[in-house]
Design an enzyme around this catalytic site. Structure first.
Site, PDB file in Angstrom:
ATOM      1  N   TYR A 120       0.823  -1.212   0.000  1.00  0.00           N
ATOM      2  CA  TYR A 120       0.000   0.000   0.000  1.00  0.00           C
ATOM      3  C   TYR A 120       0.857   1.263   0.000  1.00  0.00           C
ATOM      4  O   TYR A 120       0.421   2.315  -0.469  1.00  0.00           O
ATOM      5  CB  TYR A 120      -0.908   0.035   1.230  1.00  0.00           C
ATOM      6  CG  TYR A 120      -2.251  -0.635   1.035  1.00  0.00           C
ATOM      7  CD1 TYR A 120      -2.327  -1.985   0.705  1.00  0.00           C
ATOM      8  CD2 TYR A 120      -3.429   0.068   1.192  1.00  0.00           C
ATOM      9  CE1 TYR A 120      -3.548  -2.599   0.543  1.00  0.00           C
ATOM     10  CE2 TYR A 120      -4.659  -0.540   1.030  1.00  0.00           C
ATOM     11  CZ  TYR A 120      -4.712  -1.877   0.701  1.00  0.00           C
ATOM     12  OH  TYR A 120      -5.926  -2.485   0.538  1.00  0.00           O
ATOM     13  N   LYS A 145       2.959 -15.075   2.138  1.00  0.00           N
ATOM     14  CA  LYS A 145       3.296 -15.842   0.937  1.00  0.00           C
ATOM     15  C   LYS A 145       4.806 -16.062   0.937  1.00  0.00           C
ATOM     16  O   LYS A 145       5.535 -15.630   0.027  1.00  0.00           O
ATOM     17  CB  LYS A 145       2.820 -15.097  -0.319  1.00  0.00           C
ATOM     18  CG  LYS A 145       1.328 -15.236  -0.583  1.00  0.00           C
ATOM     19  CD  LYS A 145       0.892 -16.655  -0.991  1.00  0.00           C
ATOM     20  CE  LYS A 145       1.289 -16.984  -2.426  1.00  0.00           C
ATOM     21  NZ  LYS A 145       0.904 -18.388  -2.761  1.00  0.00           N
ATOM     22  N   ASP A 150      -3.118 -17.844   0.502  1.00  0.00           N
ATOM     23  CA  ASP A 150      -4.146 -18.447  -0.370  1.00  0.00           C
ATOM     24  C   ASP A 150      -4.829 -19.616   0.341  1.00  0.00           C
ATOM     25  O   ASP A 150      -6.049 -19.773   0.292  1.00  0.00           O
ATOM     26  CB  ASP A 150      -3.554 -18.871  -1.724  1.00  0.00           C
ATOM     27  CG  ASP A 150      -2.327 -19.759  -1.589  1.00  0.00           C
ATOM     28  OD1 ASP A 150      -1.727 -19.825  -0.494  1.00  0.00           O
ATOM     29  OD2 ASP A 150      -1.940 -20.391  -2.604  1.00  0.00           O
ATOM     30  N   ASP A 201      -6.524  -6.995   3.798  1.00  0.00           N
ATOM     31  CA  ASP A 201      -7.642  -6.343   3.112  1.00  0.00           C
ATOM     32  C   ASP A 201      -8.571  -7.410   2.531  1.00  0.00           C
ATOM     33  O   ASP A 201      -9.792  -7.362   2.697  1.00  0.00           O
ATOM     34  CB  ASP A 201      -7.090  -5.443   2.002  1.00  0.00           C
ATOM     35  CG  ASP A 201      -8.197  -4.697   1.268  1.00  0.00           C
ATOM     36  OD1 ASP A 201      -9.113  -4.191   1.937  1.00  0.00           O
ATOM     37  OD2 ASP A 201      -8.138  -4.633   0.027  1.00  0.00           O
ATOM     38  N   ASP A 257     -12.419  -9.007   4.182  1.00  0.00           N
ATOM     39  CA  ASP A 257     -13.689  -8.982   3.443  1.00  0.00           C
ATOM     40  C   ASP A 257     -14.288 -10.386   3.396  1.00  0.00           C
ATOM     41  O   ASP A 257     -15.496 -10.571   3.549  1.00  0.00           O
ATOM     42  CB  ASP A 257     -13.485  -8.494   1.997  1.00  0.00           C
ATOM     43  CG  ASP A 257     -13.801  -7.005   1.836  1.00  0.00           C
ATOM     44  OD1 ASP A 257     -13.574  -6.250   2.805  1.00  0.00           O
ATOM     45  OD2 ASP A 257     -14.254  -6.600   0.749  1.00  0.00           O
TER      46      ASP A 257
END
Ligand code: IPM
Ligand code: MG
Length: 366
Positions: free
Chosen positions: A139, A190, A223, A247, A251
């Site tokens: 970001y 990751k 993932d 983020d 959600d």
């Protein structure tokens, strides 16, 4: 006499003003110990001042004991230059107040088990906490930008970058929270493809081994974590992860609770010598321009964000508990905004939902 606590409301765009309006009523109902101010952020600030966050509003946010923000963004400002978009106002607030730890609880209220798209036995009783790093990573990483290459092609660049201290301070928040909950942290990264992920994993593990051996720590690739969240979300207690994965995963976790309209969040800075932390509270749902101005938005995420403010910033844990159980009882009573409507329930407007929560609070107080 204790001084009044200063609370800055930044309603912002879309449904922001509608839902923050209800949170404001609840806050006012709690008594007179607050100095409540309002300011602009996002598109509202662009329209009024030509910038998504003025220096004056930033200064007021820094001076406040806590900030409650509604939402930013909408189609009206979509074509603006990236650096001038409404979202920049929110990102600048997070960065300038150094709000590095974003707490996003996902709790499935018993009354809403049927509102989730997942099976009741998968989400019933769910209570997880996502701790998202909020001021670093891709970001904010440099270099960034869009450039035109010699051959006429364009190239977009962003940089995923984390330092040891950025990782350790957010991981410490996650471990501390876990100690007050189920004593379990899952760190998502990751590390199989990114060096910043390797560092993330090593530093979280190191901090755990040094200081938080009493908390169970696991690591997951982000993932896989996304998949596990819908397969068996109750395996998690606290999830700690970086800005971008956080983020996305938050959600996803939101939908487990029935609706994004239910999800509050708190963004916290570091504690100073007196224990004070800068903090910004906001519903996770965003500005939802498609339903803005129609009085159908769910104010519960904003109201529960206020409850988090009472707990984490204003030292009013008992009031926070009361507010949360008032919301629970309203839902048990069958009232629903459109986003969580179900068969046999009563659909209510944004303001009516606010009335009902206020009504339950008064009953408790009596
Ligand atoms: C969130 C939002 C923001 C983000 C946007 C509005 C900049 O999606 O708070 O999750 O990406 O962080
Ligand atoms: Mg988001």
């Amino acid at each position: 006499m204790a001084r009044n606590r200063r609370v800055l409301l930044l309603p912002g765009d879309g449904i922001g003003p509608e839902v923050v309006g209800q949170a404001r009523r609840v806050l006012e109902g709690l008594g007179t110990g607050f100095e409540i101010e309002e300011g602009q952020v996002g598109g509202a600030s662009i329209d009024a001042h030509g910038t998504p966050l003025t220096d004056a509003t930033l200064a007021r946010a820094k001076a406040a004991d806590a900030v409650l923000l509604g939402a930013v963004g909408g189609p009206k400002w979509d074509k603006l230059d990236f650096a001038n978009k409404p979202e920049r106002g929110l990102l600048r607030l997070r960065k300038e107040l150094d709000l590095f730890a974003n707490l996003r609880p996902a709790i499935c209220f018993a009354a809403l088990v049927e509102a989730s798209t997942l099976k009741p036995e998968v989400v019933g009783g769910l209570d997880i906490m996502i701790v998202r790093e909020l001021t670093g990573g891709v970001y904010f990483g440099q270099p960034r930008g869009i450039e035109t290459l010699a051959n006429g092609e364009r190239r977009g660049v962003n940089t995923q970058v984390y330092t040891t201290s950025e990782i350790r301070r957010v991981a410490a928040v996650a471990f501390e929270l876990a100690r007050k909950r189920g004593r379990k942290v899952c760190s998502a990264d990751k590390a199989n493809v990114m060096e910043s992920g390797v560092l993330w994993r090593e530093e979280v593990q190191k901090l755990h081994d040094e200081t938080y051996g009493d908390v169970e720590l696991g690591h997951m690739y982000a993932d896989n974590c996304a998949m596990q969240l819908v397969r068996d979300p109750k395996q998690f207690d606290v999830i700690v992860t970086d800005n971008l994965f956080g983020d996305i995963l938050s959600d996803e976790a939101g939908m487990l609770t029935g609706s994004l309209g239910m999800l509050p969040s708190a963004s916290l800075g570091a504690a100073d010598a007196s224990g004070f932390r800068r903090a910004l509270y906001e519903p996770v749902h965003g500005s939802a321009p498609d339903i803005a101005g129609r009085e159908i938005a769910n104010p519960i995420a904003a109201i529960l964000s206020l409850a988090m403010m009472l707990r984490y910033s204003l030292d009013m844990a008992a009031a926070a508990d009361h507010l949360e159980s008032a919301v629970r009882r309203v839902l048990d009573g069958g009232a629903r905004t459109a986003d969580i409507m179900g068969p046999g329930k009563v659909q209510v407007s944004t303001a009516r939902m606010g009335d009902l929560v206020m009504g339950e609070l008064t009953k408790q107080a009596a």
